[in-house]
Every structure is written in structure tokens, then in C-alpha cells.
Scaffold this motif. Structure first.
Motif: not given
Length: 124
Positions: A6, A19, A21, A72, A78, A80
Motif C-alpha cells: 500500500e 488516494r 494505492s 482497480r 493495482t 485504489w
């Protein structure tokens, strides 16, 4: 074995945005339901949001509905979590998790892999 990392946490004033990730490696990302959980000091880890493999279905805890969006990109491995209108009660360590299953779930026990967490602190 799936590894989750993360990033994106930090200190923000109430009303601000972050935000988060989560980058995945070591497995086939598109096989997994992805979730975000959080744990505040002295409290149990709680579900925040989840998204199905295709991104077609999402689920949120009531306290973040309308303020947060999970998304995603399977090509980028990834997921988010966009968080807006942050409140002091959102302060916690936020964890990304992966579940090899069909359908979103809010249960911690359903998730097979976890990241190390990223701290989110919202000042009043």
C-alpha cells in the motif's frame, strides 16, 4: 503467494482527500476480489470497501459511502481507494487485502493476503 504493498497515506486536514494505492505482485491479480480494511488504535480491523475481479461490483461500509470510491486496473495489478471529505474518525491504518473467491465479502477471514498497511491521519 501474492504480495500487496500500500501507499498514499498521510496527514490531511478534515475535508481533504487522499488516494490510497495497492500494488500486487506474485499472483494473477484478476483472480482476486480486492478489499480495503482499516484499524484505528484500540479498535478491531474493519471492512471499508471491496471490488470484484472485473470491477463490476463494489461494496462500502456505510460510513464511507458517497465519500469513497474503490477501483482497480487489472493491467496494472493495482487497486485504489479514493477518499474525499475525510473526517477525523477516518484516522486509521488502512490495509489492502486479496480474496480468491467469487463475490465481494466484508469478512476479514475471507481474505487470503494482506499488505503491511498505510497510515491515514485526519486532523480536525
Amino acid at each position: 503467494q501474492v504480495q500487496l504493498v500500500e501507499s498514499g497515506g498521510g496527514l490531511v486536514q478534515a475535508g481533504g482527500s487522499l488516494r490510497l494505492s495497492c500494488a500486487a505482485s506474485g499472483g494473477t491479480f484478476s483472480f482476486y476480489v480486492m478489499g480495503w480494511f482499516r484499524q484505528a488504535p484500540g479498535k478491531e480491523r474493519e471492512f471499508v470497501a471491496a471490488i470484484t475481479q472485473s470491477g463490476g461490483t463494489t461494496k462500502y461500509i456505510d460510513s464511507v459511502k458517497g465519500r469513497s470510491t474503490i477501483s482497480r486496473d487489472n493491467g496494472k495489478n493495482t487497486v485504489w481507494l479514493q477518499m474525499d471529505s475525510l473526517r477525523p474518525e477516518d484516522t486509521a491504518v488502512y490495509y489492502c487485502a486479496a480474496a480468491r473467491r467469487f463475490g465481494v465479502t466484508t469478512s476479514r477471514n475471507a481474505y487470503d493476503y494482506w499488505g503491511q498497511g498505510t497510515q491515514v491521519t485526519v486532523s480536525s
